[in-house]
Write a protein that holds these residues in place. Structure first.
Motif, PDB file in Angstrom:
ATOM      1  N   TYR A   1     -17.627 -19.891 -53.613  1.00 39.92           N
ATOM      2  CA  TYR A   1     -16.489 -19.656 -52.721  1.00 39.92           C
ATOM      3  C   TYR A   1     -15.182 -19.610 -53.497  1.00 39.92           C
ATOM      4  N   PHE A   2     -14.915 -20.617 -54.326  1.00 40.45           N
ATOM      5  CA  PHE A   2     -13.687 -20.629 -55.114  1.00 40.45           C
ATOM      6  C   PHE A   2     -13.607 -19.411 -56.028  1.00 40.45           C
ATOM      7  N   SER A   3     -14.721 -19.036 -56.621  1.00 39.09           N
ATOM      8  CA  SER A   3     -14.726 -17.881 -57.517  1.00 39.09           C
ATOM      9  C   SER A   3     -14.353 -16.609 -56.764  1.00 39.09           C
ATOM     10  N   ALA A   4     -14.898 -16.429 -55.549  1.00 36.62           N
ATOM     11  CA  ALA A   4     -14.586 -15.244 -54.743  1.00 36.62           C
ATOM     12  C   ALA A   4     -13.125 -15.243 -54.304  1.00 36.62           C
ATOM     13  N   VAL A   5     -12.593 -16.423 -53.955  1.00 37.45           N
ATOM     14  CA  VAL A   5     -11.176 -16.527 -53.571  1.00 37.45           C
ATOM     15  C   VAL A   5     -10.291 -16.128 -54.742  1.00 37.45           C
ATOM     16  N   GLN A   6     -10.611 -16.598 -55.942  1.00 38.66           N
ATOM     17  CA  GLN A   6      -9.809 -16.230 -57.109  1.00 38.66           C
ATOM     18  C   GLN A   6      -9.825 -14.726 -57.337  1.00 38.66           C
ATOM     19  N   ASP A   7     -11.000 -14.121 -57.296  1.00 43.50           N
ATOM     20  CA  ASP A   7     -11.103 -12.679 -57.538  1.00 43.50           C
ATOM     21  C   ASP A   7     -10.272 -11.899 -56.531  1.00 43.50           C
ATOM     22  N   ALA A   8     -10.301 -12.311 -55.262  1.00 42.09           N
ATOM     23  CA  ALA A   8      -9.543 -11.612 -54.224  1.00 42.09           C
ATOM     24  C   ALA A   8      -8.043 -11.838 -54.384  1.00 42.09           C
ATOM     25  N   LEU A   9      -7.650 -13.059 -54.725  1.00 36.42           N
ATOM     26  CA  LEU A   9      -6.227 -13.351 -54.921  1.00 36.42           C
ATOM     27  C   LEU A   9      -5.634 -12.499 -56.031  1.00 36.42           C
ATOM     28  N   LYS A  10      -6.353 -12.350 -57.108  1.00 36.94           N
ATOM     29  CA  LYS A  10      -5.827 -11.609 -58.253  1.00 36.94           C
ATOM     30  C   LYS A  10      -5.670 -10.122 -57.958  1.00 36.94           C
ATOM     31  N   GLU A  11      -6.335  -9.636 -56.896  1.00 37.28           N
ATOM     32  CA  GLU A  11      -6.207  -8.233 -56.499  1.00 37.28           C
ATOM     33  C   GLU A  11      -5.147  -8.037 -55.413  1.00 37.28           C
ATOM     34  N   ALA A  12      -4.477  -9.100 -54.990  1.00 39.42           N
ATOM     35  CA  ALA A  12      -3.502  -9.008 -53.898  1.00 39.42           C
ATOM     36  C   ALA A  12      -2.364  -8.057 -54.248  1.00 39.42           C
ATOM     37  N   LYS A  13      -1.933  -7.263 -53.268  1.00 42.85           N
ATOM     38  CA  LYS A  13      -0.861  -6.289 -53.466  1.00 42.85           C
ATOM     39  C   LYS A  13       0.375  -6.570 -52.613  1.00 42.85           C
ATOM     40  N   GLU A  14       0.192  -7.130 -51.416  1.00 39.93           N
ATOM     41  CA  GLU A  14       1.302  -7.274 -50.480  1.00 39.93           C
ATOM     42  C   GLU A  14       1.589  -8.719 -50.082  1.00 39.93           C
ATOM     43  N   VAL A  15       0.567  -9.402 -49.549  1.00 40.97           N
ATOM     44  CA  VAL A  15       0.838 -10.704 -48.950  1.00 40.97           C
ATOM     45  C   VAL A  15      -0.402 -11.579 -48.983  1.00 40.97           C
ATOM     46  N   VAL A  16      -0.173 -12.891 -49.082  1.00 43.27           N
ATOM     47  CA  VAL A  16      -1.239 -13.885 -48.992  1.00 43.27           C
ATOM     48  C   VAL A  16      -0.800 -14.967 -48.013  1.00 43.27           C
ATOM     49  N   PHE A  17      -1.659 -15.289 -47.055  1.00 42.72           N
ATOM     50  CA  PHE A  17      -1.437 -16.396 -46.127  1.00 42.72           C
ATOM     51  C   PHE A  17      -2.473 -17.479 -46.423  1.00 42.72           C
ATOM     52  N   ILE A  18      -2.031 -18.722 -46.548  1.00 43.56           N
ATOM     53  CA  ILE A  18      -2.942 -19.828 -46.818  1.00 43.56           C
ATOM     54  C   ILE A  18      -2.639 -20.982 -45.865  1.00 43.56           C
ATOM     55  N   THR A  19      -3.669 -21.511 -45.221  1.00 42.43           N
ATOM     56  CA  THR A  19      -3.538 -22.769 -44.494  1.00 42.43           C
ATOM     57  C   THR A  19      -4.534 -23.752 -45.094  1.00 42.43           C
ATOM     58  N   ASP A  20      -4.127 -25.008 -45.224  1.00 43.92           N
ATOM     59  CA  ASP A  20      -4.994 -26.039 -45.793  1.00 43.92           C
ATOM     60  C   ASP A  20      -4.609 -27.408 -45.270  1.00 43.92           C
ATOM     61  N   TRP A  21      -5.587 -28.269 -45.155  1.00 45.82           N
ATOM     62  CA  TRP A  21      -5.325 -29.681 -44.902  1.00 45.82           C
ATOM     63  C   TRP A  21      -4.767 -30.323 -46.173  1.00 45.82           C
ATOM     64  N   TRP A  22      -5.375 -29.982 -47.307  1.00 45.04           N
ATOM     65  CA  TRP A  22      -4.897 -30.451 -48.609  1.00 45.04           C
ATOM     66  C   TRP A  22      -5.002 -29.296 -49.592  1.00 45.04           C
ATOM     67  N   LEU A  23      -3.946 -29.076 -50.354  1.00 46.00           N
ATOM     68  CA  LEU A  23      -3.952 -28.053 -51.387  1.00 46.00           C
ATOM     69  C   LEU A  23      -3.509 -28.682 -52.702  1.00 46.00           C
ATOM     70  N   SER A  24      -4.333 -28.512 -53.738  1.00 48.30           N
ATOM     71  CA  SER A  24      -4.027 -29.056 -55.069  1.00 48.30           C
ATOM     72  C   SER A  24      -3.594 -27.908 -55.976  1.00 48.30           C
ATOM     73  N   PRO A  25      -2.314 -27.825 -56.324  1.00 46.10           N
ATOM     74  CA  PRO A  25      -1.824 -26.691 -57.120  1.00 46.10           C
ATOM     75  C   PRO A  25      -2.580 -26.479 -58.427  1.00 46.10           C
ATOM     76  N   LYS A  26      -2.964 -27.556 -59.084  1.00 48.04           N
ATOM     77  CA  LYS A  26      -3.584 -27.441 -60.406  1.00 48.04           C
ATOM     78  C   LYS A  26      -5.110 -27.474 -60.341  1.00 48.04           C
ATOM     79  N   LEU A  27      -5.631 -26.935 -59.252  1.00 47.22           N
ATOM     80  CA  LEU A  27      -7.079 -26.804 -59.080  1.00 47.22           C
ATOM     81  C   LEU A  27      -7.592 -25.585 -59.847  1.00 47.22           C
ATOM     82  N   TYR A  28      -8.686 -25.751 -60.591  1.00 44.95           N
ATOM     83  CA  TYR A  28      -9.322 -24.633 -61.289  1.00 44.95           C
ATOM     84  C   TYR A  28     -10.393 -24.034 -60.384  1.00 44.95           C
ATOM     85  N   LEU A  29     -10.290 -22.729 -60.161  1.00 44.78           N
ATOM     86  CA  LEU A  29     -11.186 -22.078 -59.214  1.00 44.78           C
ATOM     87  C   LEU A  29     -12.489 -21.607 -59.845  1.00 44.78           C
ATOM     88  N   LYS A  30     -12.550 -21.552 -61.163  1.00 42.77           N
ATOM     89  CA  LYS A  30     -13.797 -21.164 -61.836  1.00 42.77           C
ATOM     90  C   LYS A  30     -14.159 -22.223 -62.870  1.00 42.77           C
TER      91      LYS A  30
END
Length: 388
Positions: A98-127
């Motif tokens: 899941y994290f790997s797929a999210v990273q791949d999609a984020l890196k292809e973003a062109k316009e906008v990203v919306f994120i909702t989370d209960w907890w978000l860790s900025p320095k999380l490694y996705l792969k």
């Protein structure tokens, strides 16, 4: 709208299945007025005379009848949105894929990203795995750096996270917000709900948490489910209990990610390398959860949901002075729900000429010269107002 020739948004009321219009003076409280009501709020505007009032009532009613989110659409299970067919769906069990797929999609973003989370860790490694020594670590999969990279190339990033009660949980959402917003001017973050002084019994209604986990990318792809973008969620199908460095000096669960809340809960989450367990003698706690990736018409319902969610949180936390920074949905020529980059950046000068031309052409059909303006997108689902 703030001015008759402006596209600055000051008020937004989206159509939903509960939407209704009242124009009885006893209900609206003022002559020649219109009260519009949806599931979230009431909005009252006043026309200059009875004729103009009825023109607006008819225009609003016609716009509502064309909306996919109105009462005309068949909605199952009490949903706010109709059933969407022929969508692409991929399921994920556990966070590694899941994290790997999210990273791949984020890196292809062109316009906008919306994120909702209960907890978000900025320095999380996705792969994973990654080097156990931070000095030799490849930082290309770190969440905050990915968001910074795409934001600096023009992608608008909106993050809505739970504002925790610090005595109860140590998420340190204030740290997460500062880290993300300091990374780029194109990253906006709201923590919600707002702080409450518990002086009466009614104040305790805010003892709840936002528990959604959702990532929407370019109005085309949505990830949602039970997995936050935070420490402690990464795991594999094998759910290993230990994680010692391999022959390459790599680990799968660095720092805070090697965790077992049955032994020691998270503390000092602003220090990503802190590990409260002894890797040689104490096991980590596995984390099993599921999520999905969706593509197709269903994505626009997630966008509508995020826009309503963001606008509510914006007004609730910042008050009326920030209404000019509300989001609103429109469609492109292919009828795919989207927000233009100019709208996303809250441009004071409105849309650029290419974006504005078709929008203004449609708008002229219902526009009148008054002290205020109500703009209704006849084919779709949004309306905006400014009360004089």
């Amino acid at each position: 709208m703030s001015k008759i020739d402006s596209h600055d948004i000051e008020e937004i009321l989206l159509f939903d299945s509960t939407f209704k219009v009242s124009y009885d003076d006893e209900i609206t409280g003022k002559a020649n007025s219109i009260m519009m009501t949806n599931s979230g709020r009431n909005l009252v505007v006043t026309a200059k005379d009875k004729i103009e009032q009825m023109i607006w009532v008819k225009a609003i009613d016609e716009a509502f009848k064309t909306s996919e989110w109105s009462t005309r659409a068949v909605k199952r299970f009490g949903s706010f949105a109709p059933a969407r067919l022929n969508n692409e769906c991929r399921s994920f069990s556990d966070a590694e894929e899941y994290f790997s797929a999210v990273q791949d999609a984020l890196k292809e973003a062109k316009e906008v990203v919306f994120i909702t989370d209960w907890w978000l860790s900025p320095k999380l490694y996705l792969k994973r795995p990654i080097a156990s020594d931070p000095k030799h670590r490849n930082e290309s999969s770190r969440l905050d750096l990915i968001l910074k990279e795409i934001a600096n190339r023009g992608v608008m990033v909106y993050v809505l996270m739970f504002k925790e009660i610090t005595l109860a949980v140590g998420l340190n959402s204030e740290y997460s917000k500062k880290e993300l917003m300091n990374a780029s001017d194109n990253i906006r973050v709201i923590r919600h709900p707002r702080e409450v002084v518990f002086s009466t019994a009614r104040d305790f209604i805010n003892l709840w948490s936002h528990h959604e986990k959702m990532v929407v990318i370019d109005y085309k792809t949505v990830f949602m489910g039970g997995i936050d973008l935070c420490f402690g969620r990464m795991d594999t199908h094998e759910h290993p209990l230990t994680d010692l460095p391999n022959a390459k000096g790599e680990v799968f669960f660095p720092g805070q990610d090697y965790n077992n809340v049955r032994i020691a809960d998270f503390i000092k989450v602003e220090d990503p390398e802190l590990c409260l367990l002894d890797r040689d003698s104490q096991p980590r706690m596995p984390w099993h959860d599921v999520a999905v990736m969706l593509k197709g018409q269903v994505v626009k319902d997630f966008v509508i949901h995020f826009v309503q969610y963001w606008n509510h949180a914006m007004i609730d936390t910042s008050g009326i002075s920030n209404k000019g920074k509300l989001l609103y949905p429109v469609y492109n020529e292919n009828r795919t729900l989207m927000l233009t980059s100019e709208q996303l950046k809250y441009a004071n000068g409105g849309l650029n000429s290419q974006e504005a031309e078709p929008h203004l052409e449609e708008e002229q059909k219902v526009r009148t010269t008054t002290k205020y303006r109500i703009s209704i997108e006849l084919r779709y689902c949004w309306l905006t107002t400014t009360v004089p």
